[in-house]
Design an enzyme around this catalytic site. Structure first.
Site, PDB file in Angstrom:
ATOM      1  CD  GLU A  93      17.856 -24.908  18.163  1.00 44.00           C
ATOM      2  OE1 GLU A  93      18.939 -24.572  18.653  1.00 44.00           O
ATOM      3  OE2 GLU A  93      16.849 -25.209  18.842  1.00 44.00           O
ATOM      4  CG  ASP A  94      21.492 -27.140  18.694  1.00 43.49           C
ATOM      5  OD1 ASP A  94      20.279 -26.975  18.450  1.00 43.49           O
ATOM      6  OD2 ASP A  94      21.886 -27.588  19.789  1.00 43.49           O
ATOM      7  CG  ASP A  97      14.656 -34.507  17.228  1.00 47.11           C
ATOM      8  OD1 ASP A  97      14.450 -35.270  16.273  1.00 47.11           O
ATOM      9  OD2 ASP A  97      14.774 -34.912  18.401  1.00 47.11           O
ATOM     10  CG  PHE A 145      21.598 -37.988  21.211  1.00 42.53           C
ATOM     11  CD1 PHE A 145      20.457 -37.247  21.470  1.00 42.53           C
ATOM     12  CD2 PHE A 145      22.776 -37.663  21.881  1.00 42.53           C
ATOM     13  CE1 PHE A 145      20.478 -36.196  22.373  1.00 42.53           C
ATOM     14  CE2 PHE A 145      22.803 -36.606  22.791  1.00 42.53           C
ATOM     15  CZ  PHE A 145      21.651 -35.883  23.034  1.00 42.53           C
ATOM     16  NE  ARG A 158      26.494 -27.294  26.403  1.00 39.47           N
ATOM     17  CZ  ARG A 158      25.234 -27.463  26.031  1.00 39.47           C
ATOM     18  NH1 ARG A 158      24.919 -27.484  24.752  1.00 39.47           N
ATOM     19  NH2 ARG A 158      24.285 -27.619  26.926  1.00 39.47           N
TER      20      ARG A 158
HETATM   21  P1  5GP Z   1      12.945 -30.156  18.852  1.00 41.29           P
HETATM   22  O1  5GP Z   1      12.049 -29.230  19.594  1.00 41.29           O
HETATM   23  O2  5GP Z   1      13.111 -29.818  17.399  1.00 41.29           O
HETATM   24  O3  5GP Z   1      12.563 -31.598  19.064  1.00 41.29           O
HETATM   25  O4  5GP Z   1      14.304 -30.106  19.588  1.00 41.29           O
HETATM   26  C1  5GP Z   1      15.352 -29.289  19.331  1.00 41.29           C
HETATM   27  C2  5GP Z   1      16.304 -29.400  20.516  1.00 41.29           C
HETATM   28  O5  5GP Z   1      16.427 -30.770  20.980  1.00 41.29           O
HETATM   29  C3  5GP Z   1      17.683 -28.995  20.105  1.00 41.29           C
HETATM   30  O6  5GP Z   1      17.886 -27.626  20.282  1.00 41.29           O
HETATM   31  C4  5GP Z   1      18.554 -29.825  21.012  1.00 41.29           C
HETATM   32  O7  5GP Z   1      18.707 -29.144  22.236  1.00 41.29           O
HETATM   33  C5  5GP Z   1      17.758 -31.087  21.268  1.00 41.29           C
HETATM   34  N1  5GP Z   1      18.196 -32.171  20.394  1.00 41.29           N
HETATM   35  C6  5GP Z   1      17.468 -32.793  19.436  1.00 41.29           C
HETATM   36  N2  5GP Z   1      18.192 -33.740  18.824  1.00 41.29           N
HETATM   37  C7  5GP Z   1      19.414 -33.728  19.422  1.00 41.29           C
HETATM   38  C8  5GP Z   1      20.614 -34.484  19.210  1.00 41.29           C
HETATM   39  O8  5GP Z   1      20.742 -35.373  18.355  1.00 41.29           O
HETATM   40  N3  5GP Z   1      21.661 -34.171  20.028  1.00 41.29           N
HETATM   41  C9  5GP Z   1      21.619 -33.213  20.978  1.00 41.29           C
HETATM   42  N4  5GP Z   1      22.713 -32.996  21.708  1.00 41.29           N
HETATM   43  N5  5GP Z   1      20.491 -32.485  21.191  1.00 41.29           N
HETATM   44  C10 5GP Z   1      19.413 -32.737  20.413  1.00 41.29           C
END
Ligand code: 5GP
Length: 168
Positions: A93-94, A97, A145, A158
């Site tokens: 995963e990238d 959060d 972000f 991207r």
């Molecule tokens: P989670 O379910 O952990 O809140 O969210 C993970 C997803 O939220 C990531 O795969 C990504 O798509 C998005 N996301 C969360 N933080 C960021 C951020 O700082 N930048 C971007 N571009 N996407 C984020």
């Protein structure tokens, strides 16, 4: 909006070598790397090419509906194409959060008989809503972000080779 570099291309390259080395020794018999689209596609391709063990590659895509309550209802838009039963699956995963996405995916694969671990390039622990941490983490960052290296803002940024944050 402009993007201010936070993590350079070189720092990312070095970190991927380090992660790939650890993952390769943890999975001597190989693994299935499963990238979470779209954000992880660049990280996934660099990571699997640095592994020193055989890696099958798969992808999933989730749709998350973040309402006001932000409890995040998640569903699969694209499911895995490879078998999961008794497989060693590494979710790639990238960024993690709130943790809702990876927690949901971990559960999804575990219920389908896989042994699941998580590799996240970035970790933003300050926003966590679920007690989950990646087994392998690239960089822990503040609550920015971020964009670049696969991560977007409205489908832009991207293709940046580095990770940055946005400034008006
Ligand atoms: P989670 O379910 O952990 O809140 O969210 C993970 C997803 O939220 C990531 O795969 C990504 O798509 C998005 N996301 C969360 N933080 C960021 C951020 O700082 N930048 C971007 N571009 N996407 C984020």
């Amino acid at each position: 909006m402009s993007s201010i570099p936070l993590i350079t291309e070189n720092q990312i390259k070095e970190k991927i070598q380090e992660l790939a080395g650890i993952i390769s020794s943890d999975y001597p018999g190989g693994l299935t790397a499963c990238g979470v689209l779209k954000g992880a596609f660049i990280f996934m391709s660099d990571l699997v090419r640095s592994l020193q063990v055989p890696a099958s590659c798969d992808f999933v895509k989730v749709a998350s509906y973040k309402g006001k309550a932000s409890s995040g209802k998640i569903s699969l838009e694209l499911g895995p194409s490879l078998p999961t039963e008794q497989k060693k699956i590494l979710l790639v995963e990238d960024i993690i959060d709130t943790g809702l996405t990876l927690s949901w995916l971990k559960d999804y694969f575990s219920k389908r008989g896989a042994e699941v671990k998580i590799c996240a390039l970035l970790d933003k622990p300050s926003k966590r809503k679920i007690d989950i941490s990646p087994d392998y983490t690239g960089f822990t960052i503040e609550d920015y972000f971020v964009v670049g290296y696969g991560l977007d803002y409205n489908e832009e940024y991207r293709s940046l080779p580095y990770i940055g944050y946005l400034k008006e």
